[in-house]
Design an enzyme around this catalytic site. Structure first.
Site, short mmCIF file in Angstrom:
data_model
loop_
_atom_site.label_atom_id
_atom_site.label_comp_id
_atom_site.label_asym_id
_atom_site.label_seq_id
_atom_site.Cartn_x
_atom_site.Cartn_y
_atom_site.Cartn_z
N GLN A 44 -34.55 -6.18 -21.29
CA GLN A 44 -34.15 -7.58 -21.13
C GLN A 44 -35.07 -8.27 -20.12
OE1 GLN A 44 -30.84 -9.29 -19.05
NE2 GLN A 44 -30.05 -10.19 -20.94
N TYR B 135 -29.31 -18.62 -15.96
CA TYR B 135 -30.58 -18.28 -15.32
C TYR B 135 -31.66 -19.26 -15.80
CZ TYR B 135 -27.85 -14.48 -13.59
OH TYR B 135 -26.87 -13.78 -12.94
N ARG C 143 -31.01 -13.91 -26.05
CA ARG C 143 -29.60 -14.00 -25.66
C ARG C 143 -29.28 -15.41 -25.19
NH1 ARG C 143 -25.42 -10.97 -21.64
NH2 ARG C 143 -24.29 -9.98 -23.33
N GLY D 66 -19.85 -4.03 -22.63
CA GLY D 66 -20.38 -3.94 -21.27
C GLY D 66 -19.60 -2.96 -20.43
C1 PHB Z 1 -25.00 -10.41 -12.49
O1 PHB Z 1 -25.78 -9.69 -11.88
O2 PHB Z 1 -23.89 -10.71 -12.03
C2 PHB Z 1 -25.39 -10.94 -13.79
C3 PHB Z 1 -26.69 -10.77 -14.21
C4 PHB Z 1 -27.08 -11.25 -15.44
C5 PHB Z 1 -26.17 -11.89 -16.24
C6 PHB Z 1 -24.87 -12.05 -15.84
C7 PHB Z 1 -24.48 -11.56 -14.61
O3 PHB Z 1 -26.54 -12.34 -17.42
#
Ligand code: PHB
Length: 365
Positions: free
Chosen positions: A99, A184, A231, A320
């Protein structure tokens, strides 16, 4: 009738089942250098029964780092280290995608040589990240206001994605996944609540999608469309976003990705992060917009997975938290076995505990 355990043909390979492992931050990369460790190789290899593993977010550049001890994929050492991970997963019969991550404004000066993070606009993420104090303990820290990226800087970041893609290929990953979700950098461009730009990368929906799509095109160019997944999370509030036209943007991006014939579209549903529950109407529209492989993720159990797969709205489900606690999750779901509970206090950082010490059914017996 169960479809979770049927094989799935993706453009790049056939997955033996549709129980995928979702990308999850674990903060255990070697310091300094942000390289993957032998322990990480063991962790991922234990979960090789997944139809596909998607790694934790791995930053495409030092600037793309937002949390303590997340791994990178920009240096030669990082490529060597990731190759040990992919070898371990392949040795155990699995498939693994890297990723590709740039956090944008979700970062801290301790991780940025003392400076602020970068983003579409100089608007702060109203929240915190996790860094280490001088004793190495994980602590929460607010993210300061980022610096707005200049238009002429954007090609540099596109190049970082391109290099990261070549590196992932050199490290023998089976695919790359572009992280366009969860607030992000790429979603900071897509979202009207974090993008106030007045150049051709802000304003209209088309303009806000421009930078993320330039990244997709560069990554496809660096490998090929079949090996690229994307994603997205159209409804997420996580990361301080509040999108007026989030669903519309999600469908617009899905249509553009459909034209590009990418390897898969990965939908991160909001309910894992206390967002609103995604309704079936959006799932129907997404299926109409994107005819390739759709992966859905976000607080799924077997029943919800079978319902969404059975309706044809997704082709695979990424799990997850249940995959953290159950390295043999596909087997457990196939035979209806009980699941190990997650120890949430051990998700981030540390060593083996809460990482590679969750028992399989076989070990428990
Ligand atoms: C996190 O580290 O909390 C985190 C990282 C990436 C994501 C969602 C949460 O897509």
């Amino acid at each position: 009738m169960s479809t979770l355990h049927d094989p799935l043909s993706l453009p790049a390979f056939t997955a033996p089942n549709r129980v995928f492992m979702a990308p999850m931050t674990r903060m255990r990369a070697d310091q300094p250098g942000d390289t993957a460790t032998e322990l990480m190789a063991e962790y991922y290899a234990q979960r090789a029964g997944a139809g596909l593993i998607v790694t934790e977010g791995t930053q495409i550049s030092p600037e793309g780092k937002g949390y303590f001890a997340t791994p990178g994929i920009y240096s030669a050492e990082q490529v060597v280290a990731w190759h040990r991970v992919t070898d371990a997963v392949h040795g155990a019969g699995g498939k693994i995608a890297a990723q590709l991550w740039h956090v944008g404004r979700v970062t801290h000066p301790d991780l940025q040589n003392g400076g602020p993070g970068v983003s579409a606009s100089a608007l702060p993420f109203d929240g915190s990240t996790t860094i280490a104090d001088i004793d190495g303990n994980l602590v929460s820290a607010p993210c300061p206001t980022p610096r707005e990226l200049r238009t002429e800087e954007l090609p540099r970041i596109v190049e970082d994605y391109r290099r990261a893609t070549r590196n992932a290929r050199d490290a023998a990953f089976d695919m790359v996944e572009i992280h366009g979700a969860n607030g992000y950098l790429l979603q900071q461009f897509m979202s009207s609540s974090s993008n106030l730009r007045t150049d051709e990368y802000g304003g209209s929906l088309e303009n806000r999608a421009r930078f993320p799509l330039e990244v997709v095109d560069a990554v496809v160019d660096a490998w090929d469309a079949a090996h690229v997944g994307v994603r997205i999370s159209p409804l997420i509030k996580f990361g301080g976003l509040d999108d007026a036209d989030g669903l519309e943007m999600g469908l617009y991006i899905a249509e553009r990705l459909n034209e590009r014939n990418i390897g898969y579209l990965h939908l991160s549903e909001p309910d894992w992060a206390e967002g609103p529950v995604l309704d079936d109407d959006f799932r129907v529209k997404l299926r109409e917009a994107f005819s390739g492989v759709i992966i859905a993720a976000g607080g799924y159990d077997a029943a919800k997975a079978e319902r969404v797969l059975g309706s044809g709205w997704a082709d695979a489900i990424a799990f997850g938290k249940s995959f953290i606690a159950n390295p043999d999750l596909p087997t457990r779901l196939a035979i209806g076995a009980g699941l190990n509970p997650l120890r949430p206090e051990l998700i981030y950082g540390g060593g083996r505990a809460g990482y590679t010490d969750y028992p399989t059914l076989e070990r428990a017996a």
